[in-house]
Motif scaffolding. Structure first.
Motif, PDB file in Angstrom:
ATOM      1  N   ASN A  54       0.833  -1.200   0.000  1.00  0.00           N
ATOM      2  CA  ASN A  54       0.000   0.000   0.000  1.00  0.00           C
ATOM      3  C   ASN A  54       0.872   1.257   0.000  1.00  0.00           C
ATOM      4  OD1 ASN A  54      -1.581   2.200   1.748  1.00  0.00           O
ATOM      5  ND2 ASN A  54      -3.058   0.899   0.673  1.00  0.00           N
ATOM      6  N   THR A  55       0.491   2.236  -0.808  1.00  0.00           N
ATOM      7  CA  THR A  55       1.298   3.463  -0.911  1.00  0.00           C
ATOM      8  C   THR A  55       1.345   4.229   0.405  1.00  0.00           C
ATOM      9  OG1 THR A  55      -0.645   4.652  -1.750  1.00  0.00           O
ATOM     10  CG2 THR A  55       0.882   3.736  -3.384  1.00  0.00           C
ATOM     11  N   VAL A 160      -5.326   5.886   6.001  1.00  0.00           N
ATOM     12  CA  VAL A 160      -6.689   6.001   5.469  1.00  0.00           C
ATOM     13  C   VAL A 160      -6.652   6.466   4.019  1.00  0.00           C
ATOM     14  CG1 VAL A 160      -8.927   7.134   5.747  1.00  0.00           C
ATOM     15  CG2 VAL A 160      -7.631   6.426   7.768  1.00  0.00           C
ATOM     16  N   ASP A 161      -5.736   7.361   3.695  1.00  0.00           N
ATOM     17  CA  ASP A 161      -5.590   7.783   2.292  1.00  0.00           C
ATOM     18  C   ASP A 161      -5.197   6.598   1.422  1.00  0.00           C
ATOM     19  OD1 ASP A 161      -5.344   9.903   0.197  1.00  0.00           O
ATOM     20  OD2 ASP A 161      -3.251   9.272   0.233  1.00  0.00           O
ATOM     21  N   GLY A 162      -4.322   5.734   1.920  1.00  0.00           N
ATOM     22  CA  GLY A 162      -3.948   4.534   1.178  1.00  0.00           C
ATOM     23  C   GLY A 162      -5.130   3.604   0.960  1.00  0.00           C
ATOM     24  N   LEU A 163      -6.010   3.497   1.968  1.00  0.00           N
ATOM     25  CA  LEU A 163      -7.214   2.684   1.819  1.00  0.00           C
ATOM     26  C   LEU A 163      -8.159   3.285   0.783  1.00  0.00           C
ATOM     27  CD1 LEU A 163      -7.879   1.867   5.583  1.00  0.00           C
ATOM     28  CD2 LEU A 163      -7.427   0.189   3.787  1.00  0.00           C
ATOM     29  N   LEU A 164      -8.288   4.603   0.804  1.00  0.00           N
ATOM     30  CA  LEU A 164      -9.140   5.274  -0.181  1.00  0.00           C
ATOM     31  C   LEU A 164      -8.613   5.057  -1.602  1.00  0.00           C
ATOM     32  CD1 LEU A 164      -9.948   8.658   1.611  1.00  0.00           C
ATOM     33  CD2 LEU A 164     -11.588   6.898   0.975  1.00  0.00           C
ATOM     34  N   SER A 166      -6.725   2.516  -2.688  1.00  0.00           N
ATOM     35  CA  SER A 166      -6.816   1.122  -3.126  1.00  0.00           C
ATOM     36  C   SER A 166      -8.248   0.655  -3.331  1.00  0.00           C
ATOM     37  CB  SER A 166      -6.113   0.212  -2.111  1.00  0.00           C
ATOM     38  OG  SER A 166      -6.731   0.321  -0.835  1.00  0.00           O
ATOM     39  N   GLU A 167      -9.193   1.191  -2.531  1.00  0.00           N
ATOM     40  CA  GLU A 167     -10.569   0.692  -2.609  1.00  0.00           C
ATOM     41  C   GLU A 167     -11.516   1.611  -3.369  1.00  0.00           C
ATOM     42  OE1 GLU A 167     -12.246  -0.803   0.951  1.00  0.00           O
ATOM     43  OE2 GLU A 167     -10.360  -1.620   1.709  1.00  0.00           O
ATOM     44  N   LYS A 168     -11.217   2.911  -3.387  1.00  0.00           N
ATOM     45  CA  LYS A 168     -12.131   3.851  -4.030  1.00  0.00           C
ATOM     46  C   LYS A 168     -11.486   4.617  -5.179  1.00  0.00           C
ATOM     47  CE  LYS A 168     -15.394   2.965  -1.029  1.00  0.00           C
ATOM     48  NZ  LYS A 168     -16.653   2.279  -1.410  1.00  0.00           N
ATOM     49  N   GLY A 169     -10.165   4.487  -5.340  1.00  0.00           N
ATOM     50  CA  GLY A 169      -9.486   5.215  -6.410  1.00  0.00           C
ATOM     51  C   GLY A 169      -9.419   6.710  -6.180  1.00  0.00           C
ATOM     52  N   VAL A 170      -9.494   7.144  -4.920  1.00  0.00           N
ATOM     53  CA  VAL A 170      -9.491   8.566  -4.569  1.00  0.00           C
ATOM     54  C   VAL A 170      -8.238   8.877  -3.758  1.00  0.00           C
ATOM     55  CG1 VAL A 170     -10.672  10.390  -3.286  1.00  0.00           C
ATOM     56  CG2 VAL A 170     -11.997   8.715  -4.575  1.00  0.00           C
ATOM     57  N   ALA A 171      -7.532   9.931  -4.127  1.00  0.00           N
ATOM     58  CA  ALA A 171      -6.332  10.357  -3.386  1.00  0.00           C
ATOM     59  C   ALA A 171      -6.529  11.787  -2.897  1.00  0.00           C
ATOM     60  CB  ALA A 171      -5.096  10.270  -4.273  1.00  0.00           C
TER      61      ALA A 171
END
Length: 587
Positions: A54-55, A160-164, A166-171
């Motif tokens: 994860n980034t 949380v940004d990494g989760l967004l 990977s799962e939602k394509g939002v940075a």
């Protein structure tokens, strides 16, 4: 629920109980849970290991190197000392602490900021005759609040940004969180300014007593081109050291004893200090003075590769019965003796003229490999290094600050992603020599990264098995308003954070929050942002956030102190966040 959902829920509960009720290392608990989910068939190996690529996790690793460069060059200490000044009231002193702490924490790891501020504030509070208990907990709280203002301010934001991503394509951008973080900082900071003095006790910190320690006498010289020449002893911060005290000044062959604090320092002054072994380490952090031994400059070890070591002379030491000069310690061991203690008492006089005896304890400056090289040799009975005793490379502090500024600017204007900017900044610290590769490795906390990465497996299991959706249905109802649901998610995350680690709480709550948003048919962004702020805003216990635990001993605090100040602060900050998040991101 299906069997996979029950297994996932069981894993989460087991992790929560183990983290809260046992002393087992957090990374071992999370890795065991991840292994259970893979072996039981809930997750495929690729799904379980997604956190390690994860980034957000890798960005945290890169930022460890950036923070290490700032610490090794003394950049944070340099900025802090220049901003603290000499306030005449407690409220002014608190403001002088809170402003730089919150500003620095927005752009670097707040644990590093607090670690650098603690010794400076201990000395500063004694100089101002103010109890450290009135300053250290506000330092921790404002560092936490400052970290919520940018994406890189806390590891939780990056997770949380990494989760967004990977799962939602939002940075998220570097300063997207500032729209809520800055008001939270202002509200929390104002509360601390108004009530911290009333709610916090007057206590002294837990400081090692000099009469119970091995006592040494060390000499330091005021540098010709340093910032201390022309300042008084008090202005230079040498009046009230934590581990020792200034006894004499040798100037132009004349010895000045019992020097008053308004004595002005001159270039070339030899300052004589008496104290515990940590006194020498403490003095190495002071910009403008250097060890007085001529042999220090002849030592064939680079400055950033040196450390302070205590060694007890054994019966096979070749210099027993000889003076230090005759023993040729520097040429034989690549080490310089700064001071000698015998039976717990310092030996007066010039170090070079002292005759060595078996059992003498030497305080030496040497290379990092000295401990490994001589730990099992019969020359010494015991060899131990003093932690954090390597002198900062103050001349590289501007370079480290420039690297940090370039990283923030590049990420802030969108020229690079946070991950790319952090990687380049970490590389910049290494290339410019602000930190060595070997030290950078030591600063990267593998256990923390493992906890975060392994937590992703639990989150993935909760989502793929349907457990998160079931829990979300139990937490909220279709008739519940989005505002109330957001408050429930925020409250649950805050409670988890106080019990377990903030990053684990964020990862475990993320799938539940996403399911709540889906069930209500509203945007998921307010819920993701709420988790970021709630997981960071830990004020009620010393265990909820690492910086709270770091000030526990130095401030002489008790658990009730955290509740007394932290509970109303949590309520105030939480209300601010819940009120602002939907206004900024919208349901």
């Amino acid at each position: 629920m299906a069997m996979d959902a029950w297994l996932s829920t069981f894993s989460v509960i087991a992790v929560l109980v183990a983290l809260a009720a046992t002393r087992i290392a957090a990374d071992a608990i999370l890795m065991a849970a991840m292994a259970f989910l893979v072996v039981s068939g809930v997750l495929a190996p690729a799904e379980a290991l997604v956190g390690f690529s994860n980034t957000g996790v890798m960005t945290i690793a890169a930022l460890y190197v950036v923070a290490a460069g700032l610490k090794e060059t003394g950049a944070v200490q340099w900025v802090a000392n220049s901003l603290l000044g000499h306030p005449d009231t407690l409220k002014k002193a608190q403001l002088r602490v809170m402003l730089p702490a919150s500003s620095l924490s927005a752009f670097m790891n707040n644990t590093t900021v607090v670690a650098m501020f603690i010794p400076a504030l201990q000395e500063w509070s004694r100089k101002l005759k103010m109890p450290p208990s009135k300053l250290l907990l506000p330092l921790s709280y404002t560092a936490i609040l400052g970290g919520t203002c940018t994406l890189i301010g806390t590891s939780t934001n990056l997770v949380v940004d990494g989760l967004l991503q990977s799962e939602k394509g939002v940075a998220l951008g570097m300063f997207d969180l500032a729209q809520v973080g800055l008001p939270m900082l202002l509200v929390g900071g104002t509360f601390l300014m108004l009530f911290a003095d009333r709610l916090l006790p007057r206590r002294e910190g837990v400081i090692e007593q000099l009469d119970l320690a091995r006592e040494y006498s060390v000499e330091f010289v005021v540098n010709d081109s340093g910032p201390l020449a022309g300042k008084t002893i008090a202005e230079a911060g040498l009046r009230n050291l934590q581990y020792g005290y200034l006894t004499d000044i040798e100037r132009d062959g004349r010895l000045m004893t019992a020097v008053p604090p308004d004595t002005q320092l001159e270039s070339g002054d030899v300052l004589v200090f008496i104290g515990a072994p940590e006194c020498a380490r403490e003095l190495r952090q002071v910009r403008g003075i250097s060890p007085g031994s001529d042999d220090i400059h002849k030592l064939d070890v680079a400055n950033h590769h040196r450390c302070l070591v205590e060694a007890v002379i054994g019966p096979d030491f070749t210099g027993v019965g000889h003076t230090v000069r005759e023993a040729r310690v520097r040429s034989r061991f690549q080490a310089v003796i700064l001071s000698i203690s015998r039976q717990g008492r310092r030996l007066p006089g010039k170090v070079g003229d002292i005759r060595l005896q078996t059992g003498d304890t030497l305080l030496m400056e040497t290379g990092h490999d000295f401990v490994d090289q001589y730990r099992y040799r019969r020359d010494f009975l015991l060899v131990s290094a003093l932690n954090d005793s390597t002198p900062p490379s103050f001349h590289k502090a501007p370079i480290a600050l420039c690297v940090l500024g370039a990283m923030v600017l590049a990420a802030g204007i969108g020229l690079l992603s946070i991950f790319e900017a952090a990687l380049l900044a970490g590389g910049g610290m290494l290339v410019t020599g602000c930190i060595t590769v070997s030290k950078a490795r030591r600063y990267i906390d593998i256990s923390v990264l493992t906890v975060i990465a392994a937590s992703f497996a639990l989150g993935a299991a909760m989502t793929s098995s349907g457990a998160a959706q079931t829990i979300a249905g139990a937490v909220v109802s279709d008739s519940m308003s989005p505002w109330l649901a957001l408050a429930v998610v925020y409250l649950l995350t805050t409670l988890f954070t106080e019990i377990i680690t903030n990053n684990a709480a964020a990862v475990l709550m993320f799938p539940i929050a996403m399911s709540v948003a889906d069930q209500l048919g509203v945007s998921y962004m307010p819920f993701a942002i709420a988790i970021m702020f709630a997981a960071s805003a830990s004020f009620m216990t010393p265990l909820g956030y690492q910086t709270n635990l770091m000030v526990y001993g130095p401030g002489g605090y008790r658990l009730l102190d955290y509740l007394r100040l932290g509970a109303p602060l949590s309520l105030l900050v939480g209300s601010t966040a819940i009120g602002l998040i939907p206004m900024v991101w919208g349901f």
